[in-house]
Design a protein around this motif. Sequence first.
Motif, PDB file in Angstrom:
ATOM      1  N   LYS A  50      -8.635  13.716 -39.568  1.00 53.24           N
ATOM      2  CA  LYS A  50      -7.658  13.361 -38.524  1.00 53.24           C
ATOM      3  C   LYS A  50      -8.142  12.186 -37.696  1.00 53.24           C
ATOM      4  N   ASP A  51      -9.427  12.200 -37.372  1.00 50.61           N
ATOM      5  CA  ASP A  51      -9.990  11.088 -36.588  1.00 50.61           C
ATOM      6  C   ASP A  51      -9.908   9.783 -37.372  1.00 50.61           C
ATOM      7  N   LYS A  79      -6.384   8.510 -37.384  1.00 50.09           N
ATOM      8  CA  LYS A  79      -6.065   7.939 -36.075  1.00 50.09           C
ATOM      9  C   LYS A  79      -6.683   6.538 -35.943  1.00 50.09           C
ATOM     10  N   ASP A  94      -1.007   8.820 -31.860  1.00 50.22           N
ATOM     11  CA  ASP A  94      -1.274  10.268 -31.795  1.00 50.22           C
ATOM     12  C   ASP A  94      -0.115  11.080 -32.356  1.00 50.22           C
ATOM     13  N   GLN A  95       1.097  10.681 -31.973  1.00 49.18           N
ATOM     14  CA  GLN A  95       2.279  11.410 -32.480  1.00 49.18           C
ATOM     15  C   GLN A  95       2.366  11.305 -33.994  1.00 49.18           C
ATOM     16  N   GLN A 138      -0.141  13.557 -35.631  1.00 47.66           N
ATOM     17  CA  GLN A 138       0.330  14.960 -35.548  1.00 47.66           C
ATOM     18  C   GLN A 138       1.415  15.231 -36.591  1.00 47.66           C
TER      19      GLN A 138
END
Lengths: 317, 485
Positions: B269-270, B273, B458-459, B462
């Motif tokens: 995830k990082d 991003k 971020d959205q 997600q």
Amino acid sequence: MNANRARETLIDPTLSDQALAVVRKPSVWEILTSEKYFKWTLLIPLLLLLLVFMLYPLFYCIYYSFHEWGMQGDALFIGLKNYRQMLHDGSFMEALARTLEVLVICIVAELAIGLGLALLWNREFKGQNIVRGLALLPLLVAPLVLSLLWNFMLEYDFGAVNQILTAVGLGKVYWWSPQFALFTICLITIWQWLPFSIFVLLAGLRSLPRDVFEAAKVDGASGWYTFRRLTLPMLSPLIMIIVVLRTMWLIRLFDPLYGTTRGGVGTELLDWIVYRTAFVYFDVGYGSAMAIFSLFLTIALCAVMFRLLMKSLGVIK
Amino acid sequence: MKRIAALLSCALVIIGGTVVGAMAQDAKFGLEDIPEIKNKSALNTIVETGQVWDRIMPYIEEFTKKTGVKINVERVASPVVYSKENVELMGGTGYYDVVYVETAWTTEWSAYLHKLEELASKYDPAGVEGFRQDIAHHSPSILICGQAYGEQMVLPFYTYHMSMFVRQDVFDDPTEQANFKAKYGYELKAAATAKELYDQGEFFTRKKGDLLKGKPLEHDLYGLAMMAGAYQINDEISCRMWGKGADYATVVRDADGKLKEFVITKKDKDALKETFAEYKKELQWASPGCLTANFDFVVAQQGEGRAIIQPHQFSNCFAWTASIVKEKVPDGKLGIWPTVGGQPYTGAWSVGVAKASKNPEAAYWLVRYLASFECHQAVMKEGGQLSTRMDVLSDPMWHTAENKYPFGILCDYLIDSWKKQAAYVPNYWYFNTKAGGKVYEMQMNVFHKPMAGEASVDQAVQEVVAKTLELTSKFDKTVPIREEK
């Protein structure tokens, strides 16, 4: 001979040919072409086609909208879950709002520009047939091909439109920016479908009774007054037809996206999200629920407009 | 004398044996090796439109002449291939006998495809060993992409392995090199890190009238050309994700190497991003048109001399871009390099045999023939696409003085890149999940959102995580997936 006929008709063999002719059973052809059944003879093939190609897929779609199914294994009944998910799906709601925005922009623009051009072209002028013929061209090209062409023409660096704008010193326009892209989609759609409004309204203008307008002129009515009080009310049934048809078509708007943004830069519309869900993710259940919603939305909007149309025609009060 | 004669005879036998052995080993499978096919039912297949298949059609006709099996080839635009085949495969109609597969779909479709080694053991006189010997000429990493759970399901046809194209003439220019070093404090060379790529994007973005290689520019220049449209952006992002040693989900195996689970780790995830943020930042050095661009637009950007770097581009566009550069920028020359992180998006259009096929025997032989040296040579020489066979890419004809640029350096890049990447490919998530095709399509849409300002980074992360979990749970019932919180 008589005996044969009697076997066929189960009628007393002693009856004469004349009597047999009166009471014998009619042939299938005679039944099909009889006054009583002829309408059904004509209707049944069409109804069968409708049943196979319209009703069957519709019921199939309704059935799957209550199921979870990814085209693998058995469909799982999940009740209203797909519909609930749809109502909480931000992407779907945004697509719905955009579709309504496109609907309003396109219909208003097509009617306003279409009516203006129809009024202009309702006069005799040199080269009128050529102008009218050329104006029909956008309607004759496949929408997908048009969208691909517009995509090239509106391209930022190499597109013909920006080249022309730069050449005349106006500078480049970023047609596919997130701020403009939806309007660019509207522009392409309006450009393609404007001839439809023009020609329907032009046909309406040509069929208006001349004596009414001559009487208004004699009475000293101004051009604007005549337009507002005579032309517009007389054209209103045609305007309503355009609105109803365009509403149906615009809710299903798909092609301009396929050749250009593919739903990106904030242009995802209702039909695109249905396509993406059902035929890209193969989430047939959820896609079916969206499609059914889209269908009932179209029916509801068109029902309201149809009622307005009937009112304008004086069929209902 | 007798001893000398005997020794000479032995030497001759050994030399002869070695030569014959080498020839036998080097003998390549071709049309003549296809045995009599008993089942003469016609085959249906679907492929893309475009030059490469135009050029392969005569070879398919030759296959028909040799075997007596008619091949009906349906040709559609590449975005339509997946949905048309998916419907027929999942419906089990058997309509398509030979299936055209993007490698990300191989595992997803594995239940509907024949294992090629099983067909080899059934129909091939050379057996599984002969099959293995022939396919060993293909790129090892591309072959892995065509496997599902360790079984070879499809054979590659042409590759779109990615790479970075730079204007080598600009990178080699002493003035540009000196100016770059003066501004950033390090040498100008093909970017190996995100920072270097950003710096180069900034450095080369110039206005009309500014100097490039000491000459004034006649138009605005962009440092980068990127495909941020909702279509091929995911392939660019994959290069960067893999380059960071991360993935959309990490493949976890048990002690025997069997798939245990997929985990969307915190690291994944990082990395996603970070990748989104980097890509978005880099976009400011690209033309605004990049926001809706596909490969053709970016190729035109660099080809016309309006961009210096294509940071992630399909290698099969290299010769094409080079030909435009040759025409539009007479002193221009391209260079081809690995993408940032050194793990470019990889794969190939491939061919496999549908389980529901009416004629798996003929379908197997057609697949073998399409993956053969003869067809792959035609793919390169006539079709303008890139073979996945190392023996085709190593052919001396691509390395002559005349062909070294652009073909020779392109072939060298591919061979080198595949060798380096082969160790990583088995664990790329796309090639291990049955939901690969679905997630891949979802990504096109969602990855584009933060770039177009429709969602924040971020959205978008997600949304990607939530949809990856949802689609994978729904479409891959064999391996569980979870998110590491």
